[in-house]
Each structure stands twice: as structure tokens, then as C-alpha cells.
Motif scaffolding. Structure first.
Motif: not given
Length: 680
Positions: A15, A21, A25, A73, A77
Motif C-alpha cells: 500500500y 486504490r 487495494a 493507506e 483502503s
């Protein structure tokens, strides 16, 4: 122990900051689960070590900012990719399925846990906080430490992350749904029945939904940056308070009109929804940062606790049945007031009532022996014993007599009612001590009347039986068996007496339950509408019957069901292969008389004395078990702790040392004031 540095480096690698994302993600919570396992304390671990691991994580993140950015992050996410609705709108709030449906679901989920769904935040919380005590250690850790960790990660900056934006959006939508659910609850027939003004005038439940819709629309505009003006939520708070006032009033009215599980369910759910709406409104509206942080932590810890106990059957029963148990014990306490003697006239009246019951028990003991002589199949024998006990106890009540061992289940509720701080403001120790003294001597004279007359009546019946039939009512083998069953050491007399005490406690709950049911279901009013009863009895007699049922349905049901508990216990033990049976002090005295007469009193005096002591110990066990269980339930239903009785035992001991006679015999009317002055 899980290695911390490799875990954080793996998160930062997967990440990296600034990467879209959609590219990085994957909604995988495995790393977060590993991180929580690193922070979770072991059983019995000192607080310093637990907090030390959190401080170590903070130091690592401070020394390597790229790891803190990667963790930010990653968490963002996860929050952005999940649906939050069920957490905010349902976690810790009873559902709309009803008590018994929810109970079946929870039992099923305990046996076979549901699969986790990666789309929902609720399942993420359940996956990460996999231990039932996670909420406790989270809440016990200093808030300043958690706040420092969040600041180090980067969640306290002015620019919100994608996860924080998702939280605000989901909270607004969840708040909108809760307003609709609260409005629907305000129109439930069970609530309107107690408080008709909810349908006759402008209902605050409906008004709050309209007001909150306006507030939510304006708040969403401010959160999204479309407007600089925040809405004024003061009127919404007033409407929520009006809803609370209406619910409190319904609770009070239910004390007079009875309660049910369904009503308790609706009330509990409505209070939970209002509390959740207030918490989310406080989190969404602008306020001082320190205050909002504290509210956020409390809210988060509560959500974790709710999810950890989402499948708990005990939590469900405890949260719903508080009102119903209070109502049951409330009606039991009103019944228990009849078992408290305050002066000598009431004391003598109690003896006469107990003596009358003792006479009936003498005949009931004879009938039980005759049924046993028939050697019926187990099922029919149990039915015969149960009908003998049940109908006999009902007859005792119909004639206005009293069974001493049934008093503790009622008087315990009376004592708990006297300690209720919600009713009296504070615990009244002096009045409580006087009430306990009155209960003690009432119980003493009731047992004396039961045992004495049961023994004498049974002895008279035994001699009359010999004169009429030429043989004793009990055979020699049966007589020796009855005497052996009274031995406190060489038989199961005391354990069986404890089982009878449990049955006595349950019969007290049954009595309170049916008293509550008679009022809640308006049984007397419904009886008055039965046409064939009106034609059969006439208006006057039907009215008398309705009034009698209103005040005695619980006692009749409790006595009859108590008889079946006693009558079936031995057969149940036979079927299960367990040593289950009952010993009751009044029947023990009757059996002692029948056994001694059948043996023509040709027993050692020590044996007779041991059996007499066994009867006394059976009585004490009956009373101790039933009273302790009833007192525990009554105190819990009123949320009274034993610490609230501080000083009571000392006062009672001083009273017993100075005037022990008061515990067994009422003082003369002229000495009542002297006793009160002595206590002061």
C-alpha cells in the motif's frame, strides 16, 4: 510473538502512498489481523507489557515514516472498501425480528458461526477482534495512548483520508435509516396501547424523522464541502428527549398494566436507537476536538464490544428481560406483603393460617401414601402425586391458609423492593432491618403452625385409621423407609430439600408471571365478556369471579404448577437414572408422625430425635435455597447491589443481641416505639 517490522514493511510495500486504490487495494484483512494479534495481551499479562507493545509500535512508526504512511493507506483502503451500514445502524441494537426469532438465530450462530463477508465492516471487526474480551482491554488502555498512535499513523490531519470520508457518508445514511426505524417504533400497537397520546397528537417519533431529514441534508452538504453552514441540531435533540420521556412514561404505566417480552423488546430497542442517534450526531456535528475524540473512542469500543457479543445468548436475554423480570418480582413483592406480620393480631392470624395448611397437608400425605400403595406405572403415579400436591396447594390457597416454605420467594421480592433506590431514593437501612425482623418472626410462626399441625393431624389420622381398619396406614417397611428418608446424614434428605427449594423459587416466579399476565392481557375484563359465563353465573357472580381472578390467578397457577414440580420430580429422576426427589418440611413432619405411629413408637429415642432434627434441617434448606435464589433475582431485576445493604448486618446483629425475642415473637403495641428508639 509476531515480528512487527516485517509485518509493517509488507503493508507499506503493498500500500504505497499516492497509488490509486484500484491498483493496490484488495480488501484483505490478513495483515490487520496479524497486527492485532501482536498487540493483544496474553491472559494475566501485566498492563505495562501491553502498553509497552503499543509504545513500541508508535516508536517504529515515528522512526520510519514510510511505514506509518503505508499503514494509513492500508487502513483507509479497508474502511473505504467496506459497507458500514450494519455496524452503525445495527451493532448493539436489537433487531426487528422479535425475541424468540433472535434467540433461535443466536443459538444457531453459536453452534455454527456464520461465514465472513468481505464486503461489510461488521465482518471486518469480527475477524480482527476475534476474542470475546478484546473490547475490555481496548477500553482499559489509556485513551491518550490510542490517540498518540492515530496521530503517528496520520489520521489526525486536517485532510481526511478516503476511509474517513467513507465513515462520514455512511454515518449520515445510517442516521437517516435510524430516524425512520424510530418513527415506526413509535407507532407500534404495544406502545400506543399504553400511551394513546402518541396517535392522538403530534407524535415526537414522527416529528423527529422530519427534523432529522432536514439536519442530515444540510450536514451532508457541509461534510462534502458544498456548503459552509452547519445545521442547528438543537430542535432534533429536543425531539429525541421527548421520545425518551414518552418511553419512560410507558415503562411506568407498564408497572400498573403489566409487561410482556414483546413490550420490553420494543422499549429496549427504542432506547438503543435513540442513544445511537445521539452518539452519531455528536460525531458528525462540529465540536471541540478533544471532546469528539473521546466520543469516537467510546463509540468504537462499544461497537467492538457489541460485535464480540453479537452471537451471545446471555447478552440477548439480559438486555430484553429486565423489564419483564422487574414486573414479575414487582407482583411477587405485592404478594409477599401479605406474608409479613407487624403486630400480634397479624402474628396470631399467620399461625391460624399456617395451622390450617398443616391440617390439609396431613391428609395430603395420607393420600400420597395410598397412591404409592397402588404401584401404578411411573407416568400415572407421577400424575397422581402431582394432582394430589397441586390440588391440595390450591385448596390451601382457596381457604386462605398458607404454606410457610412458599413465603421466602415472595418476601425476598418485598425486601428487594424496600431496597430499590429508584423507588425510595436511597437505601433505607433502618426500615429494612425492621422489615427483616418482621419477616423472620412471620416465617418462624408459619413454619411452627405448618409443622405442629401437620404432625398432630397425621398422628390423629394414623390412630383413627387403626381404629377403623385395624391396621396402620403405613406398613412397617414403608414406615422405616419414611424415617430413613428424614435422616440428615444417611439419606439424600438435604440435597432433595434443596431441589424442593428450587421448585419453591420457580413457583414464586410463576406466581409473579401469571399475576403480570393477568393484568397485561386484561384477563378479568375478558372474563366479563364471556357470554356463557354470564348466563351461567349471572352478572354479580361473574363480577366476583373476575375480581378474584385478577388478584389470585398468579397464586392459583403458582400453587398448581408447584404441585406438579414436586409430584413429577421422583419419576423424572427414575427415568433419567438420577437421584432426583424432593423433601418438604411440612410433609416431612407428617411422614414422621405416620412412621412413628406405624412402628407403635417402638424406636430408640435417639432415632426419633435425629429424624426430628432432619425435619428441621429440611425446613432450613427449603427456606435458604428458595430465599437466596429469589433474593438474587429480585435484586438483579432492580439493579440493587449487595453493597447497598452496607451496615444492615451490623444493625441486625445489634438488634438480635439486645432484643432476640423480636425475631420470634412480636412486641406489645406499647413497646413498638421503644424498639424504634433503641434502633436510633
Amino acid at each position: 510473538m509476531i515480528a512487527l517490522h516485517p509485518l509493517l514493511e509488507d503493508i507499506a510495500r503493498r500500500y504505497p502512498p499516492g497509488v490509486a486504490r484500484a491498483e493496490a487495494a484488495d480488501n484483505d484483512a490478513a495483515q490487520l489481523v496479524q497486527l492485532m494479534r501482536h498487540l493483544r495481551p496474553a491472559r494475566g499479562e501485566p498492563t505495562e507489557q501491553r502498553e509497552g507493545r503499543i509504545r513500541l509500535l508508535i516508536d517504529v512508526l515515528r522512526s520510519r515514516p514510510q511505514l506509518a504512511a503505508g499503514l494509513r493507506e492500508y487502513l483507509s483502503s479497508l474502511l473505504a472498501a467496506r459497507n458500514h451500514f450494519f455496524v452503525y445502524a445495527e451493532s448493539g441494537i436489537l433487531g426487528n425480528t422479535g425475541f424468540f426469532t433472535e434467540l433461535r438465530q443466536r443459538i444457531g450462530n453459536r453452534l455454527l458461526p456464520p461465514a465472513l463477508d468481505p464486503r461489510f465492516l461488521r465482518d471486518l471487526i469480527e475477524e480482527v477482534f476475534e476474542h470475546s474480551d478484546d473490547a475490555e482491554w481496548l477500553a482499559s488502555t489509556p485513551r491518550e495512548l490510542w490517540a498518540e498512535l492515530l496521530h503517528t499513523i496520520g489520521f489526525s490531519t486536517e485532510t481526511p483520508t478516503a476511509g474517513q470520508i467513507q465513515i462520514r457518508k455512511e454515518m449520515c445514511e445510517s442516521l437517516r435509516v435510524l430516524t425512520v426505524r424510530l418513527a415506526a417504533l413509535g407507532l407500534e400497537p404495544d406502545l400506543v396501547r399504553y400511551y394513546p397520546a402518541l396517535s392522538e397528537y403530534e407524535s415526537p417519533f414522527l416529528a423527529q424523522q422530519r427534523e432529522f431529514e432536514t439536519v442530515i441534508v444540510s450536514m451532508q452538504g457541509a461534510l462534502l464541502g458544498e456548503s459552509d453552514e452547519w445545521p442547528d441540531s438543537a430542535h432534533a435533540d429536543v425531539l429525541l428527549q421527548q421520545c425518551c420521556d414518552a418511553l419512560v412514561r410507558i415503562r411506568k404505566l407498564s408497572h400498573e398494566a403489566g409487561a410482556a417480552v414483546r413490550l420490553s423488546w420494543h422499549l429496549t430497542r427504542a432506547f438503543q436507537i435513540i442513544e445511537r442517534m445521539r452518539e452519531m450526531l455528536a460525531l458528525l456535528m462540529p465540536s471541540p476536538r478533544e471532546e469528539r475524540v473521546q466520543i469516537a473512542f467510546d463509540f468504537f469500543f462499544y461497537l467492538v464490544k457489541a460485535e464480540c457479543r453479537r452471537h451471545s445468548v446471555r447478552e440477548l436475554v439480559t438486555s430484553v428481560t429486565d423489564l419483564l423480570s422487574l414486573q414479575v418480582t414487582e407482583h411477587a413483592s405485592k404478594t409477599g406483603e401479605h406474608y409479613v406480620t407487624r403486630d400480634r393480631s397479624e402474628f396470631y392470624a399467620m399461625f391460624r393460617a399456617a395451622a390450617g395448611a398443616g391440617i390439609i397437608v396431613g391428609f395430603m400425605a395420607l393420600i400420597k401414601m395410598l397412591i404409592a400403595m397402588l404401584h401404578l406405572p411411573p407416568l400415572w403415579e407421577a400424575l397422581g402425586f402431582s394432582l394430589n400436591y397441586g390440588l391440595g396447594f390450591v385448596l390451601v390457597h382457596l381457604l386462605g391458609f398458607t404454606i410457610a416454605t412458599k413465603q421466602p420467594a415472595m418476601t425476598a421480592a418485598t425486601l428487594a423492593a424496600a431496597l430499590d433506590p429508584r423507588k425510595h431514593g436511597t437505601s433505607r437501612v433502618e426500615e429494612m432491618s425492621e422489615l427483616i425482623v418482621q419477616v423472620c418472626r412471620s416465617q418462624f410462626i408459619a413454619i411452627a403452625g405448618n409443622v405442629l399441625l401437620a404432625f398432630l393431624t397425621s398422628l390423629g389420622i394414623a390412630y383413627a385409621w387403626v381404629q377403623i381398619f385395624g391396621v396402620p396406614a403405613a406398613s412397617v417397611e414403608k414406615a422405616r423407609s419414611m424415617l430413613h428418608d428424614l435422616h440428615p446424614l444417611f439419606s439424600m434428605a438435604l440435597p432433595h430439600a434443596a431441589i424442593a427449594g428450587v421448585c419453591l423459587f420457580l413457583s414464586g416466579l410463576v406466581t409473579g408471571y401469571y399475576d403480570n399476565k393477568a393484568i397485561y392481557n386484561r384477563v378479568p375484563d375478558r372474563l366479563r365478556r364471556v357470554r356463557w359465563l354470564r348466563r351461567l353465573l349471572g352478572e354479580v357472580r361473574l363480577e366476583r369471579l373476575a375480581v378474584y381472578v385478577e388478584h389470585n390467578l398468579g397464586a392459583l397457577a403458582g400453587n398448581f404448577i408447584f404441585g406438579f414440580m414436586l409430584g413429577c420430580m421422583g419419576t423424572l429422576g427414575f427415568l433419567l437414572g438420577l437421584p432426583l426427589d424432593i423433601r418438604h418440611v411440612t410433609f416431612g413432619a407428617a411422614n414422621l408422625a405416620y412412621g412413628l405411629q406405624a412402628l407403635d413408637f417402638q424406636v430408640f429415642w435417639t432415632e426419633a430425635l435425629v429424624c426430628a432434627v432432619g425435619v428441621i434441617l429440611i425446613g432450613m434448606t427449603n427456606l435458604a435455597v428458595s430465599f437466596s435464589l429469589a433474593m438474587n433475582v429480585a435484586l438483579k431485576s432492580r439493579r440493587v447491589r449487595f453493597s447497598d445493604t452496607k451496615g444492615l448486618l451490623r444493625l441486625l446483629l445489634r438488634r438480635f443481641v439486645r432484643r432476640p425475642r423480636d425475631f420470634f415473637w412480636p412486641p406489645k403495641e406499647a413497646k413498638v416505639k421503644e424498639v424504634q428508639a433503641l434502633e436510633e
